[in-house]
Design a protein around this motif. Sequence first.
Motif, PDB file in Angstrom:
ATOM      1  N   PRO A  38      30.870  68.296  51.674  1.00  0.00           N
ATOM      2  CA  PRO A  38      30.122  67.755  52.325  1.00  0.00           C
ATOM      3  C   PRO A  38      30.920  66.740  53.474  1.00  0.00           C
ATOM      4  O   PRO A  38      31.975  66.469  53.060  1.00  0.00           O
ATOM      5  CB  PRO A  38      29.281  66.782  51.616  1.00  0.00           C
ATOM      6  N   ASN A  39      30.306  66.461  54.489  1.00  0.00           N
ATOM      7  CA  ASN A  39      31.001  65.317  55.614  1.00  0.00           C
ATOM      8  C   ASN A  39      30.050  64.280  55.465  1.00  0.00           C
ATOM      9  O   ASN A  39      28.970  64.408  54.768  1.00  0.00           O
ATOM     10  CB  ASN A  39      31.418  66.195  56.774  1.00  0.00           C
ATOM     11  N   GLY A  97      22.057  61.322  48.740  1.00  0.00           N
ATOM     12  CA  GLY A  97      22.007  60.981  50.055  1.00  0.00           C
ATOM     13  C   GLY A  97      23.249  61.365  50.905  1.00  0.00           C
ATOM     14  O   GLY A  97      24.021  62.221  50.611  1.00  0.00           O
ATOM     15  N   ILE A  98      23.384  60.353  52.031  1.00  0.00           N
ATOM     16  CA  ILE A  98      24.512  60.753  52.989  1.00  0.00           C
ATOM     17  C   ILE A  98      25.926  59.726  52.247  1.00  0.00           C
ATOM     18  O   ILE A  98      25.596  58.501  52.262  1.00  0.00           O
ATOM     19  CB  ILE A  98      24.177  60.304  54.351  1.00  0.00           C
ATOM     20  N   SER A 103      36.776  59.611  48.528  1.00  0.00           N
ATOM     21  CA  SER A 103      36.694  60.213  47.214  1.00  0.00           C
ATOM     22  C   SER A 103      35.739  59.519  46.537  1.00  0.00           C
ATOM     23  O   SER A 103      35.900  58.269  46.508  1.00  0.00           O
ATOM     24  CB  SER A 103      37.993  60.240  46.574  1.00  0.00           C
ATOM     25  N   HIS A 104      34.968  60.285  45.917  1.00  0.00           N
ATOM     26  CA  HIS A 104      33.868  59.568  44.909  1.00  0.00           C
ATOM     27  C   HIS A 104      33.958  59.952  43.341  1.00  0.00           C
ATOM     28  O   HIS A 104      34.301  61.318  43.253  1.00  0.00           O
ATOM     29  CB  HIS A 104      32.333  59.862  45.531  1.00  0.00           C
ATOM     30  N   VAL A 126      34.248  63.851  50.299  1.00  0.00           N
ATOM     31  CA  VAL A 126      33.367  63.574  51.493  1.00  0.00           C
ATOM     32  C   VAL A 126      34.270  63.519  52.419  1.00  0.00           C
ATOM     33  O   VAL A 126      35.283  62.511  52.854  1.00  0.00           O
ATOM     34  CB  VAL A 126      32.302  62.681  51.827  1.00  0.00           C
ATOM     35  N   SER A 127      34.514  64.634  53.476  1.00  0.00           N
ATOM     36  CA  SER A 127      35.227  64.423  54.733  1.00  0.00           C
ATOM     37  C   SER A 127      34.719  63.668  55.741  1.00  0.00           C
ATOM     38  O   SER A 127      33.380  63.657  55.653  1.00  0.00           O
ATOM     39  CB  SER A 127      35.725  65.833  55.151  1.00  0.00           C
ATOM     40  N   ALA A 128      35.310  63.172  56.736  1.00  0.00           N
ATOM     41  CA  ALA A 128      34.510  62.584  57.911  1.00  0.00           C
ATOM     42  C   ALA A 128      33.895  63.550  58.670  1.00  0.00           C
ATOM     43  O   ALA A 128      34.384  64.710  58.650  1.00  0.00           O
ATOM     44  CB  ALA A 128      35.838  61.988  58.812  1.00  0.00           C
TER      45      ALA A 128
END
Length: 166
Positions: A38-39, A97-98, A103-104, A126-128
């Motif tokens: 995802p981004n 969600g968004i 890094s999560h 999650v990338s930008a």
Amino acid sequence: MVVKRCLHALFALLLICICGQLLAQGAIAPIQFSPANPNSSTPVTATLQYYCPADAATNVQPNGNAITLTTYANCVGTPPPICATCTPWTLPSVSLGILPAGSHSVTWQESSVDTIRVLATMGLVVSAAPTASVSAPISPSSLLLSVASLLAAGAFALRRSRGSAR
């Protein structure tokens, strides 16, 4: 006919055992994310690869880049036997969600009456979000030159069309 049913049941049991082994060995990620990469502008869904009662509630608790998902049920690694009066079992999915870029750490835990058992912890990067390219603004002098050129070309074309009409 009975032999055929027994073979089908045996095959299904073998398949369940193999899937359980793959999950236990880490061949199947315990939490799967959709989209996989995802981004920061796309919503993310997490699916736990444990079977939980279909009516199990799941709580999403973000804390910075750590996200804790808590399922309130008795989840198992392999699906229980199918019966007509049993509660249906599913692989629970929740919307995260968004998420911001970075890094999560996502931890999925199960809460019983007096215990909390961690079922899985996975990392999620999650990338930008891609940025739209914006062209440089047109300077007033360039705009004026463009308008003057268009007017001159139009006047020339008009004069030429009047001259050929005679």
